[in-house]
Design a protein around this motif. Structure first.
Motif, PDB file in Angstrom:
ATOM      1  N   THR A  28       0.835  -1.202   0.000  1.00 35.02           N
ATOM      2  CA  THR A  28       0.000   0.000   0.000  1.00 35.02           C
ATOM      3  C   THR A  28       0.869   1.250   0.000  1.00 35.02           C
ATOM      4  O   THR A  28       0.638   2.188  -0.769  1.00 35.02           O
ATOM      5  CB  THR A  28      -0.930   0.005   1.238  1.00 35.02           C
ATOM      6  OG1 THR A  28      -1.728  -1.175   1.197  1.00 35.02           O
ATOM      7  CG2 THR A  28      -1.834   1.237   1.231  1.00 35.02           C
ATOM      8  N   ARG A  29       1.901   1.224   0.843  1.00 37.76           N
ATOM      9  CA  ARG A  29       2.775   2.398   0.926  1.00 37.76           C
ATOM     10  C   ARG A  29       3.604   2.568  -0.351  1.00 37.76           C
ATOM     11  O   ARG A  29       4.091   3.654  -0.642  1.00 37.76           O
ATOM     12  CB  ARG A  29       3.655   2.296   2.169  1.00 37.76           C
ATOM     13  CG  ARG A  29       2.817   2.568   3.427  1.00 37.76           C
ATOM     14  CD  ARG A  29       3.509   2.159   4.698  1.00 37.76           C
ATOM     15  NE  ARG A  29       4.704   2.942   4.961  1.00 37.76           N
ATOM     16  CZ  ARG A  29       5.534   2.709   5.987  1.00 37.76           C
ATOM     17  NH1 ARG A  29       5.292   1.699   6.821  1.00 37.76           N
ATOM     18  NH2 ARG A  29       6.591   3.459   6.174  1.00 37.76           N
ATOM     19  N   LEU A  30       3.765   1.472  -1.112  1.00 34.95           N
ATOM     20  CA  LEU A  30       4.472   1.571  -2.398  1.00 34.95           C
ATOM     21  C   LEU A  30       3.519   1.967  -3.539  1.00 34.95           C
ATOM     22  O   LEU A  30       3.923   2.043  -4.697  1.00 34.95           O
ATOM     23  CB  LEU A  30       5.163   0.248  -2.730  1.00 34.95           C
ATOM     24  CG  LEU A  30       6.358  -0.127  -1.826  1.00 34.95           C
ATOM     25  CD1 LEU A  30       6.841  -1.533  -2.146  1.00 34.95           C
ATOM     26  CD2 LEU A  30       7.505   0.875  -1.964  1.00 34.95           C
ATOM     27  N   GLY A  31       2.239   2.157  -3.205  1.00 31.75           N
ATOM     28  CA  GLY A  31       1.310   2.655  -4.205  1.00 31.75           C
ATOM     29  C   GLY A  31       0.448   1.598  -4.879  1.00 31.75           C
ATOM     30  O   GLY A  31      -0.249   1.889  -5.850  1.00 31.75           O
ATOM     31  N   PHE A  32       0.460   0.376  -4.367  1.00 27.19           N
ATOM     32  CA  PHE A  32      -0.357  -0.681  -4.966  1.00 27.19           C
ATOM     33  C   PHE A  32      -1.693  -0.804  -4.245  1.00 27.19           C
ATOM     34  O   PHE A  32      -1.796  -0.505  -3.055  1.00 27.19           O
ATOM     35  CB  PHE A  32       0.372  -2.027  -4.894  1.00 27.19           C
ATOM     36  CG  PHE A  32       1.613  -2.073  -5.737  1.00 27.19           C
ATOM     37  CD1 PHE A  32       1.571  -2.471  -7.062  1.00 27.19           C
ATOM     38  CD2 PHE A  32       2.847  -1.680  -5.193  1.00 27.19           C
ATOM     39  CE1 PHE A  32       2.720  -2.496  -7.835  1.00 27.19           C
ATOM     40  CE2 PHE A  32       4.000  -1.698  -5.963  1.00 27.19           C
ATOM     41  CZ  PHE A  32       3.938  -2.112  -7.291  1.00 27.19           C
ATOM     42  N   GLU A  33      -2.696  -1.258  -4.977  1.00 24.46           N
ATOM     43  CA  GLU A  33      -4.001  -1.474  -4.364  1.00 24.46           C
ATOM     44  C   GLU A  33      -4.123  -2.935  -3.956  1.00 24.46           C
ATOM     45  O   GLU A  33      -4.218  -3.825  -4.821  1.00 24.46           O
ATOM     46  CB  GLU A  33      -5.119  -1.107  -5.362  1.00 24.46           C
ATOM     47  CG  GLU A  33      -6.471  -0.947  -4.692  1.00 24.46           C
ATOM     48  CD  GLU A  33      -7.601  -0.844  -5.709  1.00 24.46           C
ATOM     49  OE1 GLU A  33      -8.754  -1.079  -5.317  1.00 24.46           O
ATOM     50  OE2 GLU A  33      -7.322  -0.573  -6.894  1.00 24.46           O
ATOM     51  N   LYS A 130      13.246  -1.157   0.700  1.00 26.55           N
ATOM     52  CA  LYS A 130      12.403  -0.159   0.025  1.00 26.55           C
ATOM     53  C   LYS A 130      12.509   1.208   0.704  1.00 26.55           C
ATOM     54  O   LYS A 130      11.814   2.156   0.303  1.00 26.55           O
ATOM     55  CB  LYS A 130      10.934  -0.610   0.037  1.00 26.55           C
ATOM     56  CG  LYS A 130      10.668  -1.947  -0.633  1.00 26.55           C
ATOM     57  CD  LYS A 130      10.808  -1.861  -2.139  1.00 26.55           C
ATOM     58  CE  LYS A 130      10.445  -3.181  -2.805  1.00 26.55           C
ATOM     59  NZ  LYS A 130      10.821  -3.216  -4.218  1.00 26.55           N
ATOM     60  N   GLY A 131      13.320   1.290   1.750  1.00 28.66           N
ATOM     61  CA  GLY A 131      13.472   2.566   2.438  1.00 28.66           C
ATOM     62  C   GLY A 131      12.231   2.999   3.202  1.00 28.66           C
ATOM     63  O   GLY A 131      11.982   4.187   3.375  1.00 28.66           O
ATOM     64  N   LEU A 132      11.430   2.035   3.660  1.00 27.70           N
ATOM     65  CA  LEU A 132      10.213   2.356   4.412  1.00 27.70           C
ATOM     66  C   LEU A 132      10.469   2.209   5.907  1.00 27.70           C
ATOM     67  O   LEU A 132      11.081   1.231   6.356  1.00 27.70           O
ATOM     68  CB  LEU A 132       9.069   1.406   4.019  1.00 27.70           C
ATOM     69  CG  LEU A 132       8.594   1.433   2.567  1.00 27.70           C
ATOM     70  CD1 LEU A 132       7.605   0.293   2.321  1.00 27.70           C
ATOM     71  CD2 LEU A 132       7.936   2.781   2.247  1.00 27.70           C
ATOM     72  N   GLU A 133       9.954   3.160   6.680  1.00 30.55           N
ATOM     73  CA  GLU A 133      10.066   3.048   8.131  1.00 30.55           C
ATOM     74  C   GLU A 133       9.036   2.031   8.641  1.00 30.55           C
ATOM     75  O   GLU A 133       7.939   1.942   8.104  1.00 30.55           O
ATOM     76  CB  GLU A 133       9.809   4.421   8.751  1.00 30.55           C
ATOM     77  CG  GLU A 133      10.536   4.616  10.077  1.00 30.55           C
ATOM     78  CD  GLU A 133      10.250   5.994  10.638  1.00 30.55           C
ATOM     79  OE1 GLU A 133       9.976   6.089  11.829  1.00 30.55           O
ATOM     80  OE2 GLU A 133      10.285   6.975   9.845  1.00 30.55           O
ATOM     81  N   ILE A 134       9.402   1.305   9.682  1.00 31.25           N
ATOM     82  CA  ILE A 134       8.480   0.322  10.251  1.00 31.25           C
ATOM     83  C   ILE A 134       7.732   0.942  11.415  1.00 31.25           C
ATOM     84  O   ILE A 134       8.349   1.399  12.378  1.00 31.25           O
ATOM     85  CB  ILE A 134       9.248  -0.935  10.729  1.00 31.25           C
ATOM     86  CG1 ILE A 134      10.034  -1.557   9.570  1.00 31.25           C
ATOM     87  CG2 ILE A 134       8.296  -1.949  11.351  1.00 31.25           C
ATOM     88  CD1 ILE A 134      10.943  -2.709   9.990  1.00 31.25           C
ATOM     89  N   GLU A 135       6.404   0.941  11.315  1.00 35.42           N
ATOM     90  CA  GLU A 135       5.621   1.513  12.410  1.00 35.42           C
ATOM     91  C   GLU A 135       5.422   0.492  13.534  1.00 35.42           C
ATOM     92  O   GLU A 135       5.546  -0.709  13.319  1.00 35.42           O
ATOM     93  CB  GLU A 135       4.265   1.984  11.865  1.00 35.42           C
ATOM     94  CG  GLU A 135       4.437   3.229  11.011  1.00 35.42           C
ATOM     95  CD  GLU A 135       3.220   3.507  10.137  1.00 35.42           C
ATOM     96  OE1 GLU A 135       2.234   2.742  10.237  1.00 35.42           O
ATOM     97  OE2 GLU A 135       3.273   4.468   9.356  1.00 35.42           O
ATOM     98  N   GLN A 136       5.050   1.036  14.707  1.00 28.85           N
ATOM     99  CA  GLN A 136       4.988   0.197  15.916  1.00 28.85           C
ATOM    100  C   GLN A 136       4.069  -1.025  15.768  1.00 28.85           C
ATOM    101  O   GLN A 136       4.447  -2.136  16.116  1.00 28.85           O
ATOM    102  CB  GLN A 136       4.526   1.070  17.101  1.00 28.85           C
ATOM    103  CG  GLN A 136       4.712   0.406  18.459  1.00 28.85           C
ATOM    104  CD  GLN A 136       3.366   0.100  19.119  1.00 28.85           C
ATOM    105  OE1 GLN A 136       2.308   0.464  18.626  1.00 28.85           O
ATOM    106  NE2 GLN A 136       3.420  -0.614  20.246  1.00 28.85           N
ATOM    107  N   LYS A 137       2.867  -0.804  15.227  1.00 40.29           N
ATOM    108  CA  LYS A 137       1.922  -1.927  15.088  1.00 40.29           C
ATOM    109  C   LYS A 137       2.500  -3.027  14.192  1.00 40.29           C
ATOM    110  O   LYS A 137       2.388  -4.216  14.488  1.00 40.29           O
ATOM    111  CB  LYS A 137       0.614  -1.440  14.456  1.00 40.29           C
ATOM    112  CG  LYS A 137      -0.297  -0.681  15.389  1.00 40.29           C
ATOM    113  CD  LYS A 137      -1.492  -0.134  14.595  1.00 40.29           C
ATOM    114  CE  LYS A 137      -2.247   0.940  15.356  1.00 40.29           C
ATOM    115  NZ  LYS A 137      -3.095   0.412  16.428  1.00 40.29           N
ATOM    116  N   MET A 138       3.070  -2.599  13.070  1.00 39.10           N
ATOM    117  CA  MET A 138       3.602  -3.588  12.119  1.00 39.10           C
ATOM    118  C   MET A 138       4.808  -4.308  12.723  1.00 39.10           C
ATOM    119  O   MET A 138       4.988  -5.508  12.527  1.00 39.10           O
ATOM    120  CB  MET A 138       3.978  -2.902  10.799  1.00 39.10           C
ATOM    121  CG  MET A 138       2.777  -2.355  10.031  1.00 39.10           C
ATOM    122  SD  MET A 138       1.589  -3.656   9.567  1.00 39.10           S
ATOM    123  CE  MET A 138       0.041  -2.938  10.126  1.00 39.10           C
TER     124      MET A 138
END
Lengths: 309, 309
Positions: A28-33, A130-138
């Protein structure tokens, strides 16, 4: 390109559910549905993790082809462990950590399997790549998946990578891995109030081994006595499944999360293969498998070898 | 853990040979004991690349189990395209960009397939992921593989990632990709002095499609006339292979590297499937497939569909 479903195997465990939710976050964060879905009931252990980190369970689906054209598989690749109408959709990606079997596509795809203890360990790497930060829930969900698959780092499937990932994720999730982990495993090991049929289907997987059709179900327990007092009832349920599905073998494995030993009950005409595979003697269809906690690493390979002779 | 072999498919092409050499460089630098090997003759195109970048060809092997216990596959995963005694060794890794089929393991492994145009494009990423610098020779080999598989970026299998990788690699290799690439492709398209049998086996792959046993061979040419004047001789050789191997279809594809069209010759009882798959009419067993240059993306999928009906 329309929406894709992301899902793990039937009889979902914590890694399958959490990996579907987590990879949906990545895509989702990479823009996919995408939408995470599940193919079965949430077990007690997984529910504990979802409640703790306040994440909704994925939606249950019986079939997928009516809703999407493309799917992403996590935590499995074998057709018989997947959704029944898998042959009617296109598999565009697989993220997994199991052996590869009964899997075939007509087109190239993104397939990433690594011999680590947990799908979530691979997903953690993907966030970094992918350079994405990991949020607490995930982070909490991925940590839960690693603890579940590694039986709190005790399983021989657990690699250094899994342990490193769990450390990093526990820090982000803000929990003590050992304490949170034991609470979660105990929540899953509470089998009171479950019928024999439920116990057999909680975490059951089918395999083709040689020409044999095999099902292996595993439950965790705090001490195996609670399960074994119901042995007659469980045996009857096993016989029923063997007859209904035409299985050659149903192996039911109860793993003590405190001692890390398992007790197996084997039913079916190929039950003798269990003796050969584990060098044990079945007594009243049952045997103790010392130090065996991993279906993937300690049960499937020797049983496949024994049944392929 | 002893030495592992790294190899690509039978009837090796430039990607298969170069990827074995390049991945052996990666694994060696990471501290593993590996040897790149090959399952067949080096073709003219690949030899051009090896000569240009002064790299020795991998050693030829007929079988592997007598020398190693573990193998790494590059650029293929289908059993029938691999070494004949593959079932006697353990596959620990696969790096590939093809569909997945006829592949099965009893243990988890590292399997990385991506829907890009070339295995070398994935290998280039692995250098970066592992923090390894790419040396000139290895850059040259990876560039050659991408040019070969993408027919100088003309094939529909060619992705943006392949083009980006090729740019980066050409700079390291110190060559002009277009000029070097056309010279290399022409070296491979020189079919003078090759027997019909050699032409059919240069780059041939076997596939299971539905219940049909299919072989597809492809050669590049600068203009297809040189090949087509020998059509009778080629047809006779095709008939012979179909009879010897019990094939349902042998599709021989001549791809013009200047026009990017192909001419196909189809022999075998399932030849009619070619008409259906490509919406063409076979005349004297032959048809022009306009704009078709990729076996993987433009030939295998529609033929699989036609033969699975």
């Amino acid at each position: 390109m329309g929406k894709s479903f992301i899902f793990g195997h039937k009889n979902p465990d914590t890694d399958t559910i959490c990996s579907a939710l987590v990879y949906a976050d990545v895509k989702t964060r990479l823009g996919f549905e995408v939408e995470p879905v599940r193919l079965g009931e949430i077990n007690g252990e997984t529910q504990f993790a979802l409640d703790y980190f306040q994440v909704e369970a994925p939606r249950f689906v019986e079939a997928v082809a009516g809703e999407v054209d493309e799917v992403i598989l996590v935590d499995h690749n074998e057709r018989q462990q997947s959704v029944s109408d898998l042959d009617q959709v296109k598999i565009t990606e697989v993220i997994d950590h199991h052996r590869i079997a009964n899997f075939e596509t007509s087109d190239p795809l993104y397939f990433r399997a690594e011999p680590v203890g947990c799908t979530a360990t691979i997903l953690k790497k993907i966030y970094h790549e992918k350079g994405l930060e990991i949020e607490q829930k995930m982070a909490g969900l991925m940590l839960s998946a690693i603890i579940s698959d590694s039986l709190l780092f005790k399983s021989p499937t657990c690699t250094d990578e899994d342990i490193e990932a769990a450390k990093e994720l526990a820090a982000i999730a803000g929990v003590d891995a050992e304490k949170y982990g034991m609470d979660m495993l105990k929540a899953g090991a509470d089998i009171s109030g479950k019928s024999a049929e439920e116990l057999l289907s909680l975490d059951a997987k089918e395999f083709s081994m040689g020409s044999a059709k095999v099902e292996i179900a595993q439950v965790n327990a705090v001490g195996v006595e609670d399960v074994l007092v119901r042995k007659a009832e469980i045996e009857a349920a096993l016989e029923q499944v063997v007859a209904d599905k035409g299985l050659d073998l149903f192996l039911f494995v109860v793993t003590d999360i405190l001692t890390n030993d398992s007790t197996a009950i084997a039913v079916g005409q190929a039950a003798h293969a269990v003796e050969q595979a584990f060098n044990v003697k079945l007594e009243a269809k049952s045997a103790i498998l010392q130090g065996v906690v991993s279906r993937k690493k300690q049960i499937v390979p020797p049983l496949t070898t024994a049944l392929s002779k």
